[in-house]
Write an enzyme that holds these catalytic residues in place. Structure first.
Site, mmCIF file in Angstrom:
data_model
loop_
_atom_site.group_PDB
_atom_site.id
_atom_site.type_symbol
_atom_site.label_atom_id
_atom_site.label_comp_id
_atom_site.label_asym_id
_atom_site.label_seq_id
_atom_site.Cartn_x
_atom_site.Cartn_y
_atom_site.Cartn_z
ATOM 1 N N LYS A 126 0.589 -1.693 -0.383
ATOM 2 C CA LYS A 126 -0.217 0.084 -0.530
ATOM 3 C C LYS A 126 1.045 0.928 0.222
ATOM 4 O O LYS A 126 0.718 2.269 -0.782
ATOM 5 C CB LYS A 126 -1.040 0.313 1.499
ATOM 6 N N GLN A 172 -4.443 -1.797 9.448
ATOM 7 C CA GLN A 172 -4.772 -3.208 8.502
ATOM 8 C C GLN A 172 -5.284 -3.655 10.511
ATOM 9 O O GLN A 172 -4.968 -4.038 11.122
ATOM 10 C CB GLN A 172 -3.362 -2.912 8.319
ATOM 11 N N ASP A 207 -10.797 2.659 4.113
ATOM 12 C CA ASP A 207 -11.447 1.325 3.907
ATOM 13 C C ASP A 207 -12.773 1.144 3.792
ATOM 14 O O ASP A 207 -13.594 0.101 3.604
ATOM 15 C CB ASP A 207 -10.784 0.694 5.169
HETATM 16 N N1 GUN Z 1 -6.838 -7.199 6.238
HETATM 17 C C1 GUN Z 1 -7.726 -7.667 5.208
HETATM 18 N N2 GUN Z 1 -8.103 -7.356 3.768
HETATM 19 C C2 GUN Z 1 -7.751 -6.318 4.359
HETATM 20 C C3 GUN Z 1 -8.477 -4.409 3.844
HETATM 21 O O1 GUN Z 1 -8.761 -4.205 2.537
HETATM 22 N N3 GUN Z 1 -8.047 -3.571 4.890
HETATM 23 C C4 GUN Z 1 -7.640 -3.527 6.168
HETATM 24 N N4 GUN Z 1 -7.320 -2.941 6.915
HETATM 25 N N5 GUN Z 1 -7.362 -4.140 6.267
HETATM 26 C C5 GUN Z 1 -7.308 -5.516 6.111
#
Ligand code: GUN
Length: 293
Positions: A52, A96, A119
């Site tokens: 990211k 995350q 998100d």
């Molecule tokens: N863990 C697995 N997929 C995601 C996601 O799309 N965003 C976040 N923040 N954590 C994750």
């Protein structure tokens, strides 16, 4: 069989995002800025977060990575989120997942300013999405919609089977494909680990979306000839013969499934790359105040 190539498709959208970010930066004198919070040392999470951050730089965004040990208290995490919420130089924030067990995930997600919730997990964004109102969308389902658009896959009237009921993928994906939009207008069946006759249900899918988190769960016996297969799974399988010590496989057995599919996403190189695109598009939308002014 045609490959739904996440690399080619993601690059197409990232070129667009980069051009728009340049314009916005020139206009307001500041790059779009994403903050990412990582708690603990889950290797998969570390890898996603690195990706990211790297992709932010590639499209001309600023990013700030904040890392905490797994022992951080919920209070300390919430106070950092509050600080970022109030920081006008930061446009988007994601925490995350998963978080350590002693931290209440819903409380954390609800504490994020919904205007910065790139998100799309805040109840305001999840609620607005369910009502069909403009919102920041969860990145993986958003990326899958962009992939379907890019490859001009017809969805209207099709039977779409989604395997999985997570708030990250299965639930929002089912909802988004049911909406009266394009892509959308599907008849959606949502399956999960307790579904009976799951193979039979999948066999009637025109579009099959596997987000169940079980390595190579879906094989050719699940698939109708000519179906579109979207594989959301990213599972690490031990493989001592590889330098990394593991290989990545999806929730679909690619080699068994692909001869029957009209289109299929590879793992890696499919949906994972599109999740990043969804996140970048949300960050740009938050920076532009497109949804919430
Ligand atoms: N863990 C697995 N997929 C995601 C996601 O799309 N965003 C976040 N923040 N954590 C994750």
């Amino acid at each position: 069989m045609n490959l739904l190539d996440g690399k080619v498709c993601a690059q197409f959208y990232k070129d667009q995002i980069k051009a728009e970010a340049e314009q916005l930066t020139a206009h307001r004198g500041r790059k779009p800025h994403l903050a990412v919070i990582l708690v603990g040392e889950n290797p998969a999470s570390q890898s996603y977060v690195r990706s990211k951050v790297r992709n932010c730089a590639l499209v001309g965004f600023e990013s700030t990575l904040i890392e905490y040990p797994a022992s951080i208290s919920e209070t300390e995490l919430l106070s950092k989120i509050q600080e970022i919420n109030l920081n006008e130089a930061i446009d988007g924030l994601l925490v995350q997942l998963p978080l350590p067990k002693h931290i209440n995930e819903f409380k954390v997600l609800e504490s994020i300013d919904h205007r910065k919730d790139v998100d799309g997990f805040h109840p305001i964004n999840a609620g607005r999405m369910n009502l069909g109102l403009p919102s920041l969308l969860p990145a993986t389902p958003y990326g899958i919609l962009l992939l379907l658009s890019y490859y001009k896959i017809e969805t209207a009237g099709k039977h779409c089977v989604v395997i999985g009921r997570s708030n990250i993928v299965g639930n929002p994906m089912s909802r988004l494909l049911s909406r009266n939009t394009n892509p959308g207008n599907c008849t959606v069946t949502q399956c999960h680990s307790k579904t009976q006759n799951i193979r039979d249900i999948c066999q009637s899918a025109d579009i099959l979306i596997a987000a169940i988190g079980k390595a190579e769960f879906v094989d050719d016996s699940f698939i109708k000839q000519g179906a579109v297969i979207i594989d959301v799974g990213i599972n690490r399988i031990d493989d001592a013969s590889l330098a990394k010590g593991y290989k990545l496989v999806g929730d679909v057995h690619f080699h068994k499934a692909s001869p029957k599919a009209s289109y299929i996403t590879p793992v890696p190189g499919g949906v994972g790359l599109m999740t990043i695109v969804g996140l970048l598009k949300n960050t740009l939308a938050a920076a532009k105040k497109e949804i919430y002014s």
